[in-house]
Write a protein that holds these residues in place. Sequence first.
Motif, PDB file in Angstrom:
ATOM      1  N   GLN A  50      29.880  44.978  47.467  1.00 49.98           N
ATOM      2  CA  GLN A  50      30.955  44.690  48.426  1.00 49.98           C
ATOM      3  C   GLN A  50      32.327  44.750  47.759  1.00 49.98           C
ATOM      4  OE1 GLN A  50      29.652  44.657  51.288  1.00 49.98           O
ATOM      5  NE2 GLN A  50      27.576  44.368  50.475  1.00 49.98           N
ATOM      6  N   PHE A  51      32.344  44.630  46.450  1.00 52.61           N
ATOM      7  CA  PHE A  51      33.630  44.601  45.743  1.00 52.61           C
ATOM      8  C   PHE A  51      33.877  45.865  44.938  1.00 52.61           C
ATOM      9  CE2 PHE A  51      31.686  40.459  45.927  1.00 52.61           C
ATOM     10  CZ  PHE A  51      32.572  39.837  46.764  1.00 52.61           C
ATOM     11  N   PHE A  52      32.785  46.460  44.483  1.00 57.75           N
ATOM     12  CA  PHE A  52      32.896  47.640  43.636  1.00 57.75           C
ATOM     13  C   PHE A  52      32.117  48.742  44.335  1.00 57.75           C
ATOM     14  CE2 PHE A  52      32.606  43.786  41.201  1.00 57.75           C
ATOM     15  CZ  PHE A  52      33.716  43.836  40.378  1.00 57.75           C
ATOM     16  N   ASP A  53      32.807  49.745  44.798  1.00 55.73           N
ATOM     17  CA  ASP A  53      32.099  50.810  45.509  1.00 55.73           C
ATOM     18  C   ASP A  53      31.442  51.744  44.514  1.00 55.73           C
ATOM     19  OD1 ASP A  53      32.795  49.895  48.013  1.00 55.73           O
ATOM     20  OD2 ASP A  53      34.740  50.892  47.927  1.00 55.73           O
ATOM     21  N   LEU A  62      38.706  40.744  41.836  1.00 60.85           N
ATOM     22  CA  LEU A  62      38.053  41.356  42.994  1.00 60.85           C
ATOM     23  C   LEU A  62      37.068  40.453  43.716  1.00 60.85           C
ATOM     24  CD1 LEU A  62      37.576  44.893  41.500  1.00 60.85           C
ATOM     25  CD2 LEU A  62      39.006  44.275  43.439  1.00 60.85           C
ATOM     26  N   MET A  63      36.563  39.443  43.051  1.00 57.96           N
ATOM     27  CA  MET A  63      35.596  38.583  43.725  1.00 57.96           C
ATOM     28  C   MET A  63      36.310  37.382  44.330  1.00 57.96           C
ATOM     29  SD  MET A  63      32.204  38.779  41.404  1.00 57.96           S
ATOM     30  CE  MET A  63      30.938  39.136  42.594  1.00 57.96           C
ATOM     31  N   ARG A  89      43.708  30.014  44.575  1.00 63.96           N
ATOM     32  CA  ARG A  89      42.750  30.855  45.287  1.00 63.96           C
ATOM     33  C   ARG A  89      41.969  30.029  46.310  1.00 63.96           C
ATOM     34  NH1 ARG A  89      39.075  34.209  41.572  1.00 63.96           N
ATOM     35  NH2 ARG A  89      39.319  35.732  43.220  1.00 63.96           N
ATOM     36  N   HIS A 138      42.721  42.712  47.534  1.00 63.81           N
ATOM     37  CA  HIS A 138      42.803  42.683  46.079  1.00 63.81           C
ATOM     38  C   HIS A 138      42.865  44.104  45.579  1.00 63.81           C
ATOM     39  CE1 HIS A 138      42.355  38.482  45.406  1.00 63.81           C
ATOM     40  NE2 HIS A 138      41.300  38.432  46.177  1.00 63.81           N
ATOM     41  N   LEU A 187      40.491  50.560  42.244  1.00 61.16           N
ATOM     42  CA  LEU A 187      39.832  49.835  43.327  1.00 61.16           C
ATOM     43  C   LEU A 187      40.839  49.074  44.180  1.00 61.16           C
ATOM     44  CD1 LEU A 187      36.746  48.281  41.486  1.00 61.16           C
ATOM     45  CD2 LEU A 187      36.724  50.115  43.172  1.00 61.16           C
ATOM     46  N   HIS A 224      40.585  46.627  47.613  1.00 62.14           N
ATOM     47  CA  HIS A 224      39.616  46.028  48.514  1.00 62.14           C
ATOM     48  C   HIS A 224      40.250  45.113  49.522  1.00 62.14           C
ATOM     49  CE1 HIS A 224      35.503  47.140  47.491  1.00 62.14           C
ATOM     50  NE2 HIS A 224      36.071  47.552  46.393  1.00 62.14           N
ATOM     51  N   GLN A 254      38.738  42.294  52.205  1.00 62.22           N
ATOM     52  CA  GLN A 254      37.561  41.581  52.692  1.00 62.22           C
ATOM     53  C   GLN A 254      37.974  40.729  53.876  1.00 62.22           C
ATOM     54  OE1 GLN A 254      34.384  41.536  51.665  1.00 62.22           O
ATOM     55  NE2 GLN A 254      34.573  42.788  49.813  1.00 62.22           N
TER      56      GLN A 254
END
Lengths: 365, 365, 308, 308
Positions: free
Chosen positions: A193-196, A217-218, C180, D62, D69, D71, D73
């Motif tokens: 879900q975070f790293f394609d 990213l998480m 966060r 992010h 990257l 992203h 969500q």
Amino acid sequence: MTLPALDDPARYLMRPARSDDLDALERFAVASAHGITTLPADRAALADRLARSQHAFASADDASGEEIYLFVLEDLALGRVVGTSGITASAGFGGQFYAFRNEVIVHGNAALGLSNRMHTLHLCHDLTGVTLLTSFYIEPAYEHTLAPQLLSRGRLLFIAEFVERFSERVAAESPGLADDTGHCPFWNAVGRQFFDMDYPVAEKLAGGRSKSFIAALMPPAPIYVAVLPKAAQWAIGQLHPVAELPFSILQDEGFDADTWVDVFDAGPIVEARLATLHSVARARHLSSAEGRHAGQEGEAADGRPRLCLISSPHRDRFRAMLGRVGETAAHLPTALARQIDLGPGALARVAPMSLNALTRGGRHD
Amino acid sequence: MTLPALDDPARYLMRPARSDDLDALERFAVASAHGITTLPADRAALADRLARSQHAFASADDASGEEIYLFVLEDLALGRVVGTSGITASAGFGGQFYAFRNEVIVHGNAALGLSNRMHTLHLCHDLTGVTLLTSFYIEPAYEHTLAPQLLSRGRLLFIAEFVERFSERVAAESPGLADDTGHCPFWNAVGRQFFDMDYPVAEKLAGGRSKSFIAALMPPAPIYVAVLPKAAQWAIGQLHPVAELPFSILQDEGFDADTWVDVFDAGPIVEARLATLHSVARARHLSSAEGRHAGQEGEAADGRPRLCLISSPHRDRFRAMLGRVGETAAHLPTALARQIDLGPGALARVAPMSLNALTRGGRHD
Amino acid sequence: MTDTLLINVRQEAAPNALDPQAASWHLQMPAGDGSPELHLGLQGGTGLDRPRHWIHLGTRAHAAPELGLHHRQTMLMLGSNLTGAIELTGLAAPALLAAEAERQQALLDAAVLLLGWMAHQQPANLGLTVFGALPGLRDERGQSPFWAALGQHFAGMTPAQAAQRLGAHWADDLAPLLPRHPVMLSLLPAGAQAVVSQVAPAASRLAQQLVMQGLASGRHVDLVDAGPVHEAPLASLLARRGAAQRHLQALPAEAAEPLSRWWCWAPARGVLLRAEGRLADDGRLQLPSGALATLGAQLDEAFWSAPG
Amino acid sequence: MTDTLLINVRQEAAPNALDPQAASWHLQMPAGDGSPELHLGLQGGTGLDRPRHWIHLGTRAHAAPELGLHHRQTMLMLGSNLTGAIELTGLAAPALLAAEAERQQALLDAAVLLLGWMAHQQPANLGLTVFGALPGLRDERGQSPFWAALGQHFAGMTPAQAAQRLGAHWADDLAPLLPRHPVMLSLLPAGAQAVVSQVAPAASRLAQQLVMQGLASGRHVDLVDAGPVHEAPLASLLARRGAAQRHLQALPAEAAEPLSRWWCWAPARGVLLRAEGRLADDGRLQLPSGALATLGAQLDEAFWSAPG
């Protein structure tokens, strides 16, 4: 010439890796797609790592935590290197070491008497700065001998000998569930879900970057395990079959596997306080018996002989072997002392092997 | 008649509280506004608690975890009760035991090479189900004697004796910073946002409700300590002065105070694995010397006499005392065995007192 | 044509390769009557190229009826909720803040008309949010009590230091260092709580104008000074006015009063014009012939128009 | 008066002692032409008496530029953001869902007019949100894939079991058992993700009507079936229409076409009336005398009115 049996404890020597071990290390890295997550299958990168290790062993400088130490195991009977293991002085050095911590959250409506207990994974860096056991590999022919016991546990005596270079907490990652094509159920449900990208690609990226880029990213919120696909749930804390042997050795030592899992494949991360590990807690210091009267080495005075892990106190000339030492012996038998190159006045560390280790080491031989 | 000195170890006996100790317990509860957070200053409630304790000591039923155990300390020379201590078998029984866990969160922008480490408090119930040491109180005149040592540590031997009734983890709360009017800097900054009441009122509510109702009102997100007023930040993990003595005894035993703090006043919560605590780890089992030849009790054979904590293995007739036992003694001196009512064939638990304990116990006498 | 108002509109190259649909428009109201030129931008695809961050104001409500306790907590949550939205840019420009209310209102009115047209052209955009951020309340030295209470602890820099070190995008660069996890507003010092969603005095009239245009505040605030973000669903702006495609015709010279103001938008000329006209019984919009010339109106060509 | 429409409005006792300002209104559109009676409620002070919960859809963006990257969500966050808002109640009533579009629109239009009047009466209310929840998308057996993927794991009950055990407020009673931390939408099964913010087919026309009234969806969903919450700032609804207090007068019998529809609200009579009329040049609203009688209009009394 008849070779000693593979389970002859005197046959193996653990020592720091040298430049001329590079071929062997490359062979191990290639042979172990899953078994070694921290040895790059790339000669230049391996050579670089080897050089870092040699510097760490040799340098008299104060340890910075950046050090890595690589060991190899020699089969003395054949004169060849048959396994490797390593230590990273400080996990996540210069950044953070990320892991998921298993945690139970309780939700409830007290007024209605309703509550539940939900298993969650919290992204954390609890393990930043702990000392990591890494890079374990043993050739398949030796898996069921005492060799892997020496190769894995010898690291603990090294750490105990040079505590000022390490953390008082020691951890080790083990690979989690994945098939030969890199298909990893936990990764597919979470990491993707975070790293394609596929798991092996991300794993490679992380290997070079100490995983700290993950933080960006998480999400910070815990992951509720119950909402994940069943296959991902089952994979949490599960071991890849190739890692069963090194994992079981660490369990025997007293490592705990319940608290953390890997952020990528959810493989178990074991952790313990160094002082509580069996080989460390039970170790005695013995000097060489050389120059003593023979009677002082006698079996009667030394008590029942037991198979022990024996290590020298020299950093760059570190040696660890297996051998029999009397339970109450005041000195190390001369032959063993010579084999680990124990100088006069120096003290060896001698730790009795546990029954588990012996059973495991000998169970198929 | 001359009384023995207050620091005569033989002067004190620890035993389960009985119905006729109610007056003393009430006196202690009233005298200790801050020292005892778990003894209600209400006679009916105290009587109820006493009854629960008596049932727990006496019942042969399997332990459910609901049990509480109350002990008292007798000054044998005066024939009066001078202190009390307790054990709650399972923290948060039937619900959760809430605490704040100290945790460091690292935020960063890797691309810019910026990062920070933020101290946060996570509402958790990590300590649910652990065994709690509670209700400690000793009359001021005895604070600097060995009496508090016996009264506090004796509980550990009791738990070790009846492990099946307790958790392998033991914890204890200590009151945090507050003034005599109940003004509490941490409460004012945090708790008051959820409970529109003064700290003493909330504390009383919580006492009767095992704090689990807090879950409904406190947010799940960690609290960033840096945003709190300075006075509240400083109070985190700080001890109320009245609790210094019992806290120091637990520290000597090996309890760790770094991980958790109280959700209300941020007082430290200490925790340890039972087996690692000094009095438990060093305890030996000794049977009575009664009926043996006198020579076997001789000082020479028993090694140097050391001050020890000695407890009997009887649940409802539990006794703990202090006395001198030889370092290598194979048996407990008859006089001590009689004092703790040790039956034939029964084994006493004998734990040498640490140097710290002795220093502390005697430092003002 | 004394009451005619002209606004020049320029569509700019979409700067964001990730979303070619992202509109970027620039509105310019010429100087006049001693009033300076005013500008306003409409920028689509917010944060798609580089993450943008705002603080969302959420509510947590809890009750413990057995204790007689009811609680509502405002939670500050750093996030990127407005990603992909259309931003009204240039709201903090001194000229706009200082402008007469009538000119502020006319420029915003024109922007909203344009947004309505965009939504009409691309109904898929109806789900978008339109927002504009206004400067927040600071102390007499220009410092933000909100940043001092929150961001400063995490970033370890004042806004001035950060801007010097990191440049114009410093706040979004520092966002990864900020909390966060949600932060309870009630934990912050009173001085910081007091400025949340409060607008700088110089911008208070513009804030009222935004509210009158349907852009309400209260959901998000700036992460530096907690200034209000005014926002509305594009759908609500479209619904807001009697806007439609209408055919134009010249206002008869003998036309009886009353006339009323109408906006009319000529995309081909990049002109947004407000003039006095009237809606004829047949639904055609009658405007002065000079206005028609400015718009470049052709016979039977429909123009996006609305009461002004 | 063929085109006259009458809606009966009843103010109900504010049920919420915590906020006496909380308005509670009931709108009833009588049956006619074979169409059944329709109802709609306006309920202020949502969740002030007992906590209500919705799932907020937040965005986290992010970027790790060094890895190429970017992203975004969507985060599901359980909370009580709409606490204190005004709820349009009764939207899920089968009669309303099945009603002709014209009648749906008229009833919503009337409700929005009433809200505008309330805001005009109490400008302090301008910051309030107005919302209405619509039923979400379920499977052919009437089960919610969203609940099965989320709530069920935490509550351990199906909605049917929960309703039987806990009664009408079961969802809010169970909310304390649901995730207290944000949940990434992308972690849920595809079938659950697909229904988030999707409306049940039977309610899709009403959803469009709400959007046309300026109540957009996409910020919050129901915690059981993830059905959309349509919402708008009250300020945007007030701004939406040419509503004002106007004096009335009788429409001259000889009045020339064109006439247009006007809403007019008579609080004293509890009547909301829509009739054909016209705005006179002096600003007075001319309505048929029958309509004036229904409204109970007195000379020189101003009524809240707007184009319909």
